[in-house]
Design an enzyme around this catalytic site. Structure first.
Site, PDB file in Angstrom:
ATOM      1  N   SER A 176      12.952   8.701  -3.609  1.00  0.00           N
ATOM      2  CA  SER A 176      12.220   7.473  -3.898  1.00  0.00           C
ATOM      3  C   SER A 176      11.995   6.679  -2.610  1.00  0.00           C
ATOM      4  CB  SER A 176      12.963   6.664  -4.962  1.00  0.00           C
ATOM      5  OG  SER A 176      12.138   5.648  -5.491  1.00  0.00           O
ATOM      6  N   ASP A 276       6.820  11.442 -13.649  1.00  0.00           N
ATOM      7  CA  ASP A 276       7.028  10.343 -12.709  1.00  0.00           C
ATOM      8  C   ASP A 276       5.675   9.726 -12.375  1.00  0.00           C
ATOM      9  OD1 ASP A 276       7.808   8.643 -10.671  1.00  0.00           O
ATOM     10  OD2 ASP A 276       8.575  10.221  -9.355  1.00  0.00           O
ATOM     11  N   HIS A 303      11.311  10.166 -12.937  1.00  0.00           N
ATOM     12  CA  HIS A 303      11.795   9.639 -11.667  1.00  0.00           C
ATOM     13  C   HIS A 303      13.319   9.521 -11.675  1.00  0.00           C
ATOM     14  CE1 HIS A 303      11.024   7.655  -7.850  1.00  0.00           C
ATOM     15  NE2 HIS A 303      11.946   6.758  -8.158  1.00  0.00           N
TER      16      HIS A 303
END
Length: 336
Positions: A176, A276, A303
């Site tokens: 991320s 995601d 995610h």
């Protein structure tokens, strides 16, 4: 540092709205920013000391990178055996996620994941606890990443763990926001001077990128309130972390194209999650760069599934991803 916990935890106070004025930005349940600049973080995820079960075969300790900025790192070192101690091991420098604004190298979910990564890939792992926005907006996290590499350059001859490390095989990695940081740090080190180490590659797990124009995956997944990352939270992370006045067209929100074709960072692995909202931006950064980027699509998961997912599919896919990272580092086909 042994068992010393270096992380700072901020807890919520119901009276803060009276003391600090109204909330001007927030991600519900994680962070609130008040009008006077006060920042309040909720500790939804537990922090743990650097200890691991003996049977995992990995030792762990915390080290100080910079006393002035309070940047530190957690080191994971595979235990050597008579057979394995002949050759030195690659090093993964890892940056945690959290929208640049929350997260810690001492979070239990990262502690467990990186310990497994170290054991599975037979690599040392250094998990960097960088400064957080909005108190320290970007590029502070990028600067901390560079300083961590410079610290490694100095520490390579002064520490017992360094004797096991192949400083010619360093991989910058993260998930991320941490994936974004890893690529930015690689770009800043594209022309290293006086470094007795080599950045061989980057490992980007669902790297955090965005733009003012919505992608199809953002429209498809972004309003799912059960998702770890929603459009509302994604936009808030960028508002809180970017330099004042910047929007999502800022270069920090985009993949660094120069590093994809860099002569110093020769290989990149991009791990994409199908469910995601970042899927399209992650897939797009790989298009046309198949000679230097290996792309892996993890189907049916969202995610941060590898650290927060509780389903059997998330567990199985995490094991697959660990194997894929191992194969990428050590140059073999995980299907054989």
């Amino acid at each position: 540092m042994g068992g010393t916990k270096l992380t700072h935890v901020t807890t919520t106070n119901p009276n803060n709205s009276n003391i600090h004025g109204p909330v001007v930005d927030e991600v519900e349940g994680l962070i609130k920013v008040y009008k006077d600049g006060h920042v309040e973080r909720s500790q939804l995820l537990p922090c743990v000391d650097p200890s691991l079960p003996l049977e995992l075969g990995v030792t762990c300790s915390d080290v100080v990178i910079d006393k002035l900025t309070n940047v530190w790192a957690r080191l994971y070192v595979p235990m050597t055996t008579t057979k394995s101690s002949v050759s030195k091991l690659p090093l993964i420098v890892y940056f945690h996620g959290g929208g640049f604004c929350v997260g810690s190298a001492s979070w239990l979910c990262y502690h467990e994941f990186l310990a497994r990564l170290s054991a599975r890939s037979r690599c040392l792992v250094m998990s960097v606890n960088y400064r957080l926005a909005p108190e320290n907006p970007l590029p502070a996290a990028y600067e901390d990443g560079v300083n961590a590499i410079l610290w490694l350059n100095k520490a390579r001859n002064d520490n017992l763990w360094a004797k096991q490390c192949d400083f010619g095989r360093i991989f910058l990695a993260g998930d991320s926001a941490g994936g974004n940081i890893a690529q930015q740090v690689a770009a800043r080190l594209a022309s290293p001077e006086d470094l007795a180490l080599k950045i061989e590659g980057t490992i980007l797990i669902q790297p955090f990128y965005s733009g003012e124009e919505r992608t199809e995956s953002e429209r498809r997944v972004g309003n799912d309130k059960t998702a770890v990352l929603t459009l509302a939270s994604s936009d808030a992370w960028w508002r809180m972390s970017l330099p004042r006045g910047a929007n999502r067209e800022h270069p920090y929100c985009k993949p660094v194209k120069m590093i994809i074709k860099s002569s110093t960072v020769t290989r990149t692995l991009v791990c994409v999650a199908e469910m995601d909202l970042l899927m399209d931006s992650n897939m797009e950064m790989c298009d046309g760069n198949e000679d230097v980027i290996k792309r892996v699509l993890h189907k049916g998961v969202g995610h941060a599934f590898h650290i927060l997912g509780k389903s059997q599919l998330a567990h199985t896919t995490t094991l697959e991803m660990l194997c894929q990272i191992d194969a990428f580092i050590h140059h073999y086909d995980p299907l054989n």
